[in-house]
Design a protein around this motif. Sequence first.
Motif, PDB file in Angstrom:
ATOM      1  N   LYS A 158       0.942  -1.012   0.149  1.00  0.00           N
ATOM      2  CA  LYS A 158       0.050  -0.010  -0.021  1.00  0.00           C
ATOM      3  C   LYS A 158       0.768   1.350  -0.088  1.00  0.00           C
ATOM      4  O   LYS A 158       0.634   2.224  -0.703  1.00  0.00           O
ATOM      5  N   LYS A 159       1.865   1.167   0.708  1.00  0.00           N
ATOM      6  CA  LYS A 159       2.831   2.410   1.130  1.00  0.00           C
ATOM      7  C   LYS A 159       3.449   2.514  -0.341  1.00  0.00           C
ATOM      8  O   LYS A 159       3.736   3.877  -0.635  1.00  0.00           O
ATOM      9  N   ASN A 169       2.316   1.902  -3.017  1.00  0.00           N
ATOM     10  CA  ASN A 169       1.543   1.985  -4.277  1.00  0.00           C
ATOM     11  C   ASN A 169       1.589   1.012  -5.446  1.00  0.00           C
ATOM     12  O   ASN A 169       1.722   1.569  -6.463  1.00  0.00           O
ATOM     13  N   TYR A 170       1.887   0.079  -5.172  1.00  0.00           N
ATOM     14  CA  TYR A 170       2.184  -0.858  -6.301  1.00  0.00           C
ATOM     15  C   TYR A 170       0.779  -1.369  -6.851  1.00  0.00           C
ATOM     16  O   TYR A 170      -0.313  -1.597  -5.861  1.00  0.00           O
ATOM     17  N   ARG A 171       0.864  -1.272  -8.067  1.00  0.00           N
ATOM     18  CA  ARG A 171      -0.448  -1.688  -8.967  1.00  0.00           C
ATOM     19  C   ARG A 171      -0.175  -2.611 -10.165  1.00  0.00           C
ATOM     20  O   ARG A 171       0.615  -2.358 -10.659  1.00  0.00           O
ATOM     21  N   HIS A 216      -3.826   0.131 -13.677  1.00  0.00           N
ATOM     22  CA  HIS A 216      -3.551   1.274 -14.367  1.00  0.00           C
ATOM     23  C   HIS A 216      -4.564   1.650 -15.550  1.00  0.00           C
ATOM     24  O   HIS A 216      -5.000   2.590 -15.711  1.00  0.00           O
TER      25      HIS A 216
END
Length: 236
Positions: free
Chosen positions: A178-179, A181-183, A188
């Motif tokens: 989360k920190k 911000n992996y996506r 995307h």
Amino acid sequence: MALPSSSSINSQAKYDVFLSFRGEDTRDNFTSHLYAALCRKQIKTFIDYDGLKRGDEISPVLLKAIEESKISIIILSKDYADSKWCLDELAKIIECKNMNGQMVIPIFYHVNPSDVRKQTGSFENAFVIHEKCFKELKEKIQRWKDALTEASNLSGWDSMMIRPDSKLVEETVKDVLKKLNYRSPSSHWKDLVGIDSHIEKVVSLLCIGSLDFRVGLNEKKSYKEVNNMEEKAVTV
């Protein structure tokens, strides 16, 4: 002094995570499981395998690794404060947090956060020894205490509240993701407003999978014609 933006910190980072831990306490159990879980998620993590071989001072390699990490995870265990190298790591981590905005996640592993914050219990015992052995390092010892207090006031995880260790590892990895911000690549595309119409134009111009496109190639369309189609697609 203004802190650098998160983007500038990220651009300078070599590692996603730096692990600070007391080897004798957690190297072969919790820390090893956490490290493996982070690696499975392709989170680039620095771990010191040579902790038992250190000299009198913390290695410059470790200091540089802390500076080049986006997140530091501090595994505060029973004998963490016994090690002056761990305390030096901690002081450097807090320095990077305050100067560069580095993210820090404390994990209170089988210790009471209050003992860490106030240096009571096993942490008090550790400092009694440090103050006897390093009488000439009063400022440094105070810096260690301040770092422990600051770290304990940060949002983190308490092993006494989250059991078993596998659950604690899982929650910590989620927090790191989360920190950072992996996506996934697919997420995307889904979040890009108006992207569907552009994709349709590209597909239309390239005539992907269409009979006309294959026939056109078979009829040996000139390179210039095909190149013009590609240029249109790129500029969409």
